[in-house]
Design a protein around this motif. Sequence first.
Motif, mmCIF file in Angstrom:
data_model
loop_
_atom_site.group_PDB
_atom_site.id
_atom_site.type_symbol
_atom_site.label_atom_id
_atom_site.label_comp_id
_atom_site.label_asym_id
_atom_site.label_seq_id
_atom_site.Cartn_x
_atom_site.Cartn_y
_atom_site.Cartn_z
ATOM 1 N N GLY A 42 0.809 -1.212 0.000
ATOM 2 C CA GLY A 42 0.000 0.000 0.000
ATOM 3 C C GLY A 42 0.842 1.260 0.000
ATOM 4 O O GLY A 42 0.516 2.245 -0.678
ATOM 5 N N VAL A 43 1.937 1.264 0.745
ATOM 6 C CA VAL A 43 2.830 2.425 0.752
ATOM 7 C C VAL A 43 3.453 2.599 -0.628
ATOM 8 O O VAL A 43 3.544 3.722 -1.146
ATOM 9 N N VAL A 44 3.874 1.499 -1.245
ATOM 10 C CA VAL A 44 4.446 1.574 -2.596
ATOM 11 C C VAL A 44 3.427 2.184 -3.565
ATOM 12 O O VAL A 44 3.741 3.121 -4.314
ATOM 13 N N ALA A 45 2.202 1.667 -3.542
ATOM 14 C CA ALA A 45 1.162 2.146 -4.459
ATOM 15 C C ALA A 45 0.844 3.618 -4.210
ATOM 16 O O ALA A 45 0.697 4.404 -5.155
ATOM 17 N N CYS A 46 0.757 4.013 -2.946
ATOM 18 C CA CYS A 46 0.441 5.403 -2.615
ATOM 19 C C CYS A 46 1.584 6.339 -3.017
ATOM 20 O O CYS A 46 1.340 7.443 -3.518
ATOM 21 N N ALA A 56 -6.953 -4.487 -4.514
ATOM 22 C CA ALA A 56 -7.904 -5.114 -5.428
ATOM 23 C C ALA A 56 -7.710 -6.626 -5.510
ATOM 24 O O ALA A 56 -8.662 -7.367 -5.726
ATOM 25 N N ARG A 57 -6.474 -7.089 -5.328
ATOM 26 C CA ARG A 57 -6.207 -8.519 -5.509
ATOM 27 C C ARG A 57 -4.881 -8.872 -4.848
ATOM 28 O O ARG A 57 -3.967 -8.060 -4.767
ATOM 29 N N VAL A 58 -4.817 -10.105 -4.368
ATOM 30 C CA VAL A 58 -3.577 -10.670 -3.838
ATOM 31 C C VAL A 58 -3.341 -11.974 -4.588
ATOM 32 O O VAL A 58 -4.242 -12.805 -4.681
ATOM 33 N N ASP A 59 -2.136 -12.132 -5.135
ATOM 34 C CA ASP A 59 -1.807 -13.315 -5.944
ATOM 35 C C ASP A 59 -0.559 -14.010 -5.430
ATOM 36 O O ASP A 59 0.361 -13.366 -4.917
ATOM 37 N N SER A 60 -0.529 -15.285 -5.628
ATOM 38 C CA SER A 60 0.685 -16.091 -5.493
ATOM 39 C C SER A 60 1.404 -15.938 -4.166
ATOM 40 O O SER A 60 2.621 -15.855 -4.121
ATOM 41 N N VAL A 82 2.292 -1.358 -14.038
ATOM 42 C CA VAL A 82 1.299 -0.305 -13.884
ATOM 43 C C VAL A 82 0.408 -0.314 -15.111
ATOM 44 O O VAL A 82 0.900 -0.296 -16.246
ATOM 45 N N GLY A 83 -0.893 -0.388 -14.874
ATOM 46 C CA GLY A 83 -1.870 -0.257 -15.948
ATOM 47 C C GLY A 83 -2.394 1.165 -15.972
ATOM 48 O O GLY A 83 -1.672 2.104 -15.624
ATOM 49 N N LYS A 84 -3.656 1.329 -16.327
ATOM 50 C CA LYS A 84 -4.236 2.676 -16.360
ATOM 51 C C LYS A 84 -4.450 3.207 -14.944
ATOM 52 O O LYS A 84 -4.020 4.305 -14.614
ATOM 53 N N SER A 85 -5.110 2.403 -14.100
ATOM 54 C CA SER A 85 -5.374 2.819 -12.713
ATOM 55 C C SER A 85 -4.871 1.789 -11.705
ATOM 56 O O SER A 85 -4.900 2.034 -10.510
ATOM 57 N N SER A 86 -4.417 0.640 -12.201
ATOM 58 C CA SER A 86 -3.976 -0.424 -11.294
ATOM 59 C C SER A 86 -2.453 -0.527 -11.269
ATOM 60 O O SER A 86 -1.776 -0.140 -12.221
ATOM 61 N N MET A 87 -1.973 -1.049 -10.158
ATOM 62 C CA MET A 87 -0.528 -1.198 -9.945
ATOM 63 C C MET A 87 -0.289 -2.546 -9.279
ATOM 64 O O MET A 87 -0.948 -2.864 -8.292
ATOM 65 N N GLU A 88 0.648 -3.342 -9.810
ATOM 66 C CA GLU A 88 1.036 -4.582 -9.149
ATOM 67 C C GLU A 88 2.336 -4.345 -8.404
ATOM 68 O O GLU A 88 3.285 -3.784 -8.948
ATOM 69 N N ILE A 89 2.347 -4.799 -7.153
ATOM 70 C CA ILE A 89 3.518 -4.647 -6.299
ATOM 71 C C ILE A 89 3.977 -6.029 -5.861
ATOM 72 O O ILE A 89 3.182 -6.843 -5.380
ATOM 73 N N SER A 90 5.265 -6.293 -6.033
ATOM 74 C CA SER A 90 5.884 -7.510 -5.534
ATOM 75 C C SER A 90 6.344 -7.247 -4.102
ATOM 76 O O SER A 90 6.981 -6.226 -3.839
ATOM 77 N N VAL A 91 6.006 -8.159 -3.196
ATOM 78 C CA VAL A 91 6.469 -8.038 -1.813
ATOM 79 C C VAL A 91 7.200 -9.327 -1.440
ATOM 80 O O VAL A 91 6.665 -10.422 -1.594
ATOM 81 N N THR A 92 8.434 -9.159 -0.981
ATOM 82 C CA THR A 92 9.242 -10.267 -0.480
ATOM 83 C C THR A 92 9.485 -10.025 0.995
ATOM 84 O O THR A 92 9.862 -8.921 1.399
ATOM 85 N N VAL A 93 9.264 -11.062 1.801
ATOM 86 C CA VAL A 93 9.462 -10.967 3.250
ATOM 87 C C VAL A 93 10.629 -11.855 3.638
ATOM 88 O O VAL A 93 10.641 -13.043 3.313
ATOM 89 N N PHE A 114 -3.191 -2.978 -6.489
ATOM 90 C CA PHE A 114 -3.930 -1.848 -5.935
ATOM 91 C C PHE A 114 -4.511 -1.036 -7.075
ATOM 92 O O PHE A 114 -3.963 -1.017 -8.178
ATOM 93 N N VAL A 115 -5.616 -0.349 -6.782
ATOM 94 C CA VAL A 115 -6.244 0.545 -7.738
ATOM 95 C C VAL A 115 -6.295 1.930 -7.116
ATOM 96 O O VAL A 115 -6.652 2.083 -5.946
ATOM 97 N N ALA A 116 -5.936 2.934 -7.906
ATOM 98 C CA ALA A 116 -6.017 4.325 -7.477
ATOM 99 C C ALA A 116 -7.451 4.812 -7.666
ATOM 100 O O ALA A 116 -8.098 4.494 -8.669
ATOM 101 N N LEU A 117 -7.931 5.599 -6.695
ATOM 102 C CA LEU A 117 -9.308 6.103 -6.740
ATOM 103 C C LEU A 117 -9.343 7.614 -6.585
ATOM 104 O O LEU A 117 -8.544 8.194 -5.839
ATOM 105 N N ASP A 118 -10.319 8.234 -7.263
ATOM 106 C CA ASP A 118 -10.532 9.670 -7.075
ATOM 107 C C ASP A 118 -11.409 9.888 -5.847
ATOM 108 O O ASP A 118 -11.774 8.926 -5.148
ATOM 109 N N ASP A 119 -11.791 11.138 -5.601
ATOM 110 C CA ASP A 119 -12.577 11.471 -4.406
ATOM 111 C C ASP A 119 -13.970 10.849 -4.397
ATOM 112 O O ASP A 119 -14.591 10.734 -3.347
ATOM 113 N N GLN A 120 -14.460 10.456 -5.565
ATOM 114 C CA GLN A 120 -15.778 9.817 -5.651
ATOM 115 C C GLN A 120 -15.681 8.285 -5.653
ATOM 116 O O GLN A 120 -16.679 7.601 -5.812
ATOM 117 N N GLY A 121 -14.476 7.768 -5.517
ATOM 118 C CA GLY A 121 -14.290 6.326 -5.477
ATOM 119 C C GLY A 121 -14.199 5.671 -6.842
ATOM 120 O O GLY A 121 -14.314 4.452 -6.952
#
Length: 163
Positions: A42-46, A56-60, A82-93, A114-121
Motif C-alpha cells: 500500500g505504501v508503494v502504491a500510494c 484489489a487482488r492478492v496473488d501467489s 502499472v496499468g491505467k489505474s492499477s498497480m502490481e507490487i511484488s512483496v518479499t518478506v 492496488f487501484v487508485a481512486l478519485d474522491d468519488q471512489g
Amino acid sequence: MNSKTVDQSRVIMSNIMMPEHANPSGNVHGGEIMKLMDNTAGVVACRHARTNIVTARVDSLKFLHPIRVSNVITCYGELTFVGKSSMEISVTVTVEDLSKEEPAKIALTGFFTFVALDDQGHPLQVPALEVRTEEERRSWEAAQQRYLSYKQEQKGAETKNGD
C-alpha cells in the motif's frame, strides 16, 4: 502525466514479531504477515499514485519459511507493473533470528494489486512506470502476463454470469 521509476516508490519495512502475533506454540499467524505485506504494498502504491488506493487482488502468496516470536521480518516492496489505474507490487518478506549469526531467509513472497481512486471512489489514472533495468523489464513482462490473464478470466466470468 509523467512516468515514475521503480526506485521512486520502493519500500523496506521491518518489524519484530511479538507474542500477540503468534499462536500458543510461537508461530506467527500467516494473516499477521499478510497484513504487513499489504501495508508495505500500500505504501508503494500510494507513493506512486499520490492518491487514495485500495487493495484489489492478492496473488501467489508463497509461504517458504516459518516465522516465530522474536524474529525480525523485513518486507521489501516494489512496483512490477502499472496499468491505467492499477498497480502490481511484488512483496518479499525475509525473516531473521537475531539470536543466531545466520543471514536472513526469504519467508514469503506475493503480488498485491492496488487501484487508485478519485474522491468519488472511481478509478483514477496513475503515472506510467519507467522500466530502467533488465530485471525490471523481466518483472514487468511477467506482471503484464498475470494482468492479461486476470483480465481474460474476468471476461470469461462476466460471459458465464451473463448467460
